[in-house]
Design a protein around this motif. Structure first.
Motif, PDB file in Angstrom:
ATOM      1  N   LYS A  54       0.826  -1.201   0.000  1.00 48.25           N
ATOM      2  CA  LYS A  54       0.000   0.000   0.000  1.00 48.25           C
ATOM      3  C   LYS A  54       0.864   1.256   0.000  1.00 48.25           C
ATOM      4  O   LYS A  54       1.997   1.247   0.478  1.00 48.25           O
ATOM      5  CB  LYS A  54      -0.927  -0.004   1.220  1.00 48.25           C
ATOM      6  N   ALA A  55       0.289   2.334  -0.512  1.00 49.35           N
ATOM      7  CA  ALA A  55       1.012   3.605  -0.569  1.00 49.35           C
ATOM      8  C   ALA A  55       1.344   4.094   0.835  1.00 49.35           C
ATOM      9  O   ALA A  55       0.600   3.857   1.784  1.00 49.35           O
ATOM     10  CB  ALA A  55       0.179   4.646  -1.309  1.00 49.35           C
ATOM     11  N   GLU A 131       1.362   1.850  -8.470  1.00 49.68           N
ATOM     12  CA  GLU A 131       0.144   1.577  -7.700  1.00 49.68           C
ATOM     13  C   GLU A 131       0.274   2.022  -6.242  1.00 49.68           C
ATOM     14  O   GLU A 131      -0.705   1.964  -5.497  1.00 49.68           O
ATOM     15  CB  GLU A 131      -0.194   0.086  -7.747  1.00 49.68           C
ATOM     16  N   GLY A 132       1.462   2.410  -5.833  1.00 58.83           N
ATOM     17  CA  GLY A 132       1.641   2.933  -4.486  1.00 58.83           C
ATOM     18  C   GLY A 132       2.439   2.046  -3.551  1.00 58.83           C
ATOM     19  O   GLY A 132       2.910   2.501  -2.515  1.00 58.83           O
TER      20      GLY A 132
END
Length: 200
Positions: A54-55, A131-132
């Motif tokens: 995840k970002a 995509e992070g």
């Protein structure tokens, strides 16, 4: 805690190491997707590799490869190395973009030096996906760890993450006990277990 041993120098961009996931946060709540890490040693360096799909929310001053205090106020991975006889330990912070920080402690939260002193010759690397997600790594010279901390089989260690800032979720690879999140509990760090790195 598992530390993989490589007989050949490890190289960023060619790393092929197993990653261990952390599936629960400090309070026992599930983490999905999991944060993951690996610690490995070659003939020259101790490598700390961290990733999360995840970002991340980065410290505003974080720049790739730059020594940056207070990274722990935002998303970060952390490596703790403890010398059980002297009680001294090091904390290494690694931001998702490769910014880093280190500090030596003589006892829990008692700094060896009041001023910020960068641990010499640390190299960091990072890759942020569109995509992070992110993966970053830190290579710490073994000779300095061996000289300052007598790094070896008696070393105790822990890996932690702070994610999802500003709300912040706290993750620890080792069970550090209950209460409010506190990563500075070296008496609860894990013993180091060396294992040869599996063939690529």
């Amino acid at each position: 805690m598992m530390v993989f041993r490589s007989t050949r120098p490890l190289i960023w961009g060619e790393l092929d190491v197993p990653l261990f996931g952390i599936k629960e946060d400090w309070y026992g709540n599930g983490v999905s997707p999991q944060a993951a890490f690996c610690v490995a040693v070659d003939t020259r360096s101790l490598w700390f590799i961290a990733s999360h799909p995840k970002a991340a929310r980065l410290h505003p001053a974080a720049r790739p490869g730059r020594f940056t205090p207070e990274l722990w106020k935002h998303d970060v991975a952390e490596l703790f190395l403890h010398h059980p006889t002297s009680g001294r330990y090091f904390e290494f912070n690694l931001a998702p973009n490769g910014a880093w920080w280190s500090c030596e402690f003589t006892a829990p939260r008692v700094r060896a030096e009041e001023v910020e002193i960068a641990f010499p010759e640390v190299a960091t690397f990072a890759e942020l996906s569109p995509e992070g997600g992110w993966v970053s790594a830190m290579a710490i010279p073994r000779d300095l760890l061996e000289g300052r901390l007598d790094f070896g089989r008696d070393t105790r260690m822990n890996v932690t993450f702070i994610l999802e800032s500003p709300e912040r979720r706290f993750l620890s690879a080792t069970d550090l006990g209950g209460g409010e999140p506190d990563f500075h509990r070296p008496d609860r760090f894990s013993k180091l277990e060396l294992r040869d790195l599996p063939p690529a």
